[in-house]
Design a protein around this motif. Structure first.
Motif, PDB file in Angstrom:
ATOM      1  N   LEU A   1      -0.422  -0.681   4.441  1.00 41.93           N
ATOM      2  CA  LEU A   1      -1.164   0.409   3.805  1.00 41.93           C
ATOM      3  C   LEU A   1      -1.282   0.245   2.294  1.00 41.93           C
ATOM      4  O   LEU A   1      -1.805   1.123   1.621  1.00 41.93           O
ATOM      5  N   LYS A   2      -0.813  -0.877   1.764  1.00 41.95           N
ATOM      6  CA  LYS A   2      -0.788  -1.091   0.316  1.00 41.95           C
ATOM      7  C   LYS A   2      -2.167  -0.912  -0.321  1.00 41.95           C
ATOM      8  O   LYS A   2      -2.298  -0.257  -1.352  1.00 41.95           O
ATOM      9  N   GLY A   3      -3.204  -1.453   0.284  1.00 39.49           N
ATOM     10  CA  GLY A   3      -4.542  -1.323  -0.253  1.00 39.49           C
ATOM     11  C   GLY A   3      -4.981   0.135  -0.362  1.00 39.49           C
ATOM     12  O   GLY A   3      -5.601   0.541  -1.350  1.00 39.49           O
ATOM     13  N   LEU A   4      -4.637   0.914   0.613  1.00 40.00           N
ATOM     14  CA  LEU A   4      -4.969   2.333   0.614  1.00 40.00           C
ATOM     15  C   LEU A   4      -4.149   3.063  -0.442  1.00 40.00           C
ATOM     16  O   LEU A   4      -4.676   3.922  -1.179  1.00 40.00           O
ATOM     17  N   TYR A   5      -2.888   2.733  -0.544  1.00 37.68           N
ATOM     18  CA  TYR A   5      -2.007   3.294  -1.577  1.00 37.68           C
ATOM     19  C   TYR A   5      -2.578   3.039  -2.967  1.00 37.68           C
ATOM     20  O   TYR A   5      -2.693   3.940  -3.794  1.00 37.68           O
ATOM     21  N   ASP A   6      -2.924   1.795  -3.230  1.00 35.92           N
ATOM     22  CA  ASP A   6      -3.441   1.405  -4.537  1.00 35.92           C
ATOM     23  C   ASP A   6      -4.719   2.144  -4.891  1.00 35.92           C
ATOM     24  O   ASP A   6      -4.963   2.451  -6.052  1.00 35.92           O
ATOM     25  N   LEU A   7      -5.522   2.443  -3.896  1.00 37.87           N
ATOM     26  CA  LEU A   7      -6.777   3.136  -4.123  1.00 37.87           C
ATOM     27  C   LEU A   7      -6.559   4.552  -4.643  1.00 37.87           C
ATOM     28  O   LEU A   7      -7.296   5.036  -5.502  1.00 37.87           O
ATOM     29  N   PHE A   8      -5.518   5.217  -4.133  1.00 38.54           N
ATOM     30  CA  PHE A   8      -5.280   6.607  -4.487  1.00 38.54           C
ATOM     31  C   PHE A   8      -4.278   6.820  -5.610  1.00 38.54           C
ATOM     32  O   PHE A   8      -4.098   7.920  -6.067  1.00 38.54           O
ATOM     33  N   LEU A   9      -3.602   5.781  -6.029  1.00 38.73           N
ATOM     34  CA  LEU A   9      -2.617   5.922  -7.101  1.00 38.73           C
ATOM     35  C   LEU A   9      -3.174   5.552  -8.447  1.00 38.73           C
ATOM     36  O   LEU A   9      -4.081   4.978  -8.707  1.00 38.73           O
TER      37      LEU A   9
ATOM     38  N   LYS B   1       7.962   8.793   6.540  1.00 38.13           N
ATOM     39  CA  LYS B   1       8.760   7.758   7.206  1.00 38.13           C
ATOM     40  C   LYS B   1       7.845   6.682   7.792  1.00 38.13           C
ATOM     41  O   LYS B   1       8.117   5.488   7.669  1.00 38.13           O
ATOM     42  N   ILE B   2       6.765   7.101   8.397  1.00 41.38           N
ATOM     43  CA  ILE B   2       5.807   6.169   8.995  1.00 41.38           C
ATOM     44  C   ILE B   2       5.169   5.298   7.911  1.00 41.38           C
ATOM     45  O   ILE B   2       5.054   4.088   8.063  1.00 41.38           O
ATOM     46  N   VAL B   3       4.787   5.909   6.808  1.00 40.85           N
ATOM     47  CA  VAL B   3       4.187   5.174   5.694  1.00 40.85           C
ATOM     48  C   VAL B   3       5.188   4.182   5.109  1.00 40.85           C
ATOM     49  O   VAL B   3       4.838   3.040   4.797  1.00 40.85           O
ATOM     50  N   GLU B   4       6.435   4.606   4.974  1.00 33.87           N
ATOM     51  CA  GLU B   4       7.472   3.727   4.424  1.00 33.87           C
ATOM     52  C   GLU B   4       7.633   2.461   5.265  1.00 33.87           C
ATOM     53  O   GLU B   4       7.727   1.356   4.734  1.00 33.87           O
ATOM     54  N   PHE B   5       7.638   2.618   6.586  1.00 30.36           N
ATOM     55  CA  PHE B   5       7.789   1.465   7.482  1.00 30.36           C
ATOM     56  C   PHE B   5       6.560   0.557   7.475  1.00 30.36           C
ATOM     57  O   PHE B   5       6.654  -0.616   7.801  1.00 30.36           O
TER      58      PHE B   5
ATOM     59  N   ILE C   1      -2.235   2.426  16.588  1.00 26.86           N
ATOM     60  CA  ILE C   1      -1.772   3.704  16.039  1.00 26.86           C
ATOM     61  C   ILE C   1      -0.469   4.132  16.723  1.00 26.86           C
ATOM     62  O   ILE C   1       0.388   4.745  16.105  1.00 26.86           O
ATOM     63  N   GLU C   2      -0.311   3.767  17.990  1.00 26.13           N
ATOM     64  CA  GLU C   2       0.919   4.106  18.709  1.00 26.13           C
ATOM     65  C   GLU C   2       2.129   3.426  18.081  1.00 26.13           C
ATOM     66  O   GLU C   2       3.214   4.012  18.028  1.00 26.13           O
ATOM     67  N   ASP C   3       1.956   2.208  17.573  1.00 29.59           N
ATOM     68  CA  ASP C   3       3.052   1.523  16.880  1.00 29.59           C
ATOM     69  C   ASP C   3       3.454   2.302  15.632  1.00 29.59           C
ATOM     70  O   ASP C   3       4.634   2.374  15.293  1.00 29.59           O
ATOM     71  N   PHE C   4       2.480   2.885  14.955  1.00 25.76           N
ATOM     72  CA  PHE C   4       2.772   3.710  13.788  1.00 25.76           C
ATOM     73  C   PHE C   4       3.562   4.951  14.216  1.00 25.76           C
ATOM     74  O   PHE C   4       4.563   5.304  13.595  1.00 25.76           O
ATOM     75  N   PHE C   5       3.110   5.622  15.274  1.00 28.04           N
ATOM     76  CA  PHE C   5       3.798   6.827  15.759  1.00 28.04           C
ATOM     77  C   PHE C   5       5.253   6.530  16.109  1.00 28.04           C
ATOM     78  O   PHE C   5       6.141   7.350  15.863  1.00 28.04           O
ATOM     79  N   LEU C   6       5.500   5.379  16.684  1.00 27.79           N
ATOM     80  CA  LEU C   6       6.850   5.020  17.130  1.00 27.79           C
ATOM     81  C   LEU C   6       7.831   4.830  15.970  1.00 27.79           C
ATOM     82  O   LEU C   6       9.042   4.813  16.192  1.00 27.79           O
ATOM     83  N   LYS C   7       7.336   4.710  14.757  1.00 27.36           N
ATOM     84  CA  LYS C   7       8.226   4.586  13.599  1.00 27.36           C
ATOM     85  C   LYS C   7       8.995   5.875  13.341  1.00 27.36           C
ATOM     86  O   LYS C   7       9.995   5.878  12.644  1.00 27.36           O
TER      87      LYS C   7
END
Length: 89
Positions: free
Chosen positions: A81-89, A72-76, A12-18
């Motif tokens: 996160l594609k699987g999660l994106y697809d679930l909600f779109l 910005k974090i999601v974009e990077f 999760i820290e790698d995500f925050f660093l984006k």
């Protein structure tokens, strides 16, 4: 019910660093593009030290999460996160 498998490639820290700008804004320090540490956790801990704060993995992040640009974090991390994106779109 649909199950989506999202494998963790980073912490999760790698995500925050984006969103380094947001983190540094929270810490009230100058944005540094060169971070010391091997892993995301090490880098976050060192960044927090520069801001005279302590980062403890597993503790609340609500104080600084509001400073982060989640889009910005999601974009990077779009591929992870594609699987999660697809679930909600």
């Amino acid at each position: 019910m649909k199950v989506v498998h999202i494998s963790a490639k980073h912490s999760i820290e790698d995500f925050f660093l984006k969103d380094l700008d947001g983190l540094c804004s929270y810490l009230n320090i100058k944005v540094s593009r060169s971070l010391s540490g091997e892993k995301g956790l090490d880098k976050i801990e060192n960044l927090f030290k520069k801001g005279n704060r302590l980062y403890m993995k597993g503790h609340e992040v609500k104080d600084f999460i509001q400073y982060l640009d989640i889009s910005k974090i999601v974009e990077f991390n779009h591929e992870e996160l594609k699987g999660l994106y697809d679930l909600f779109l």
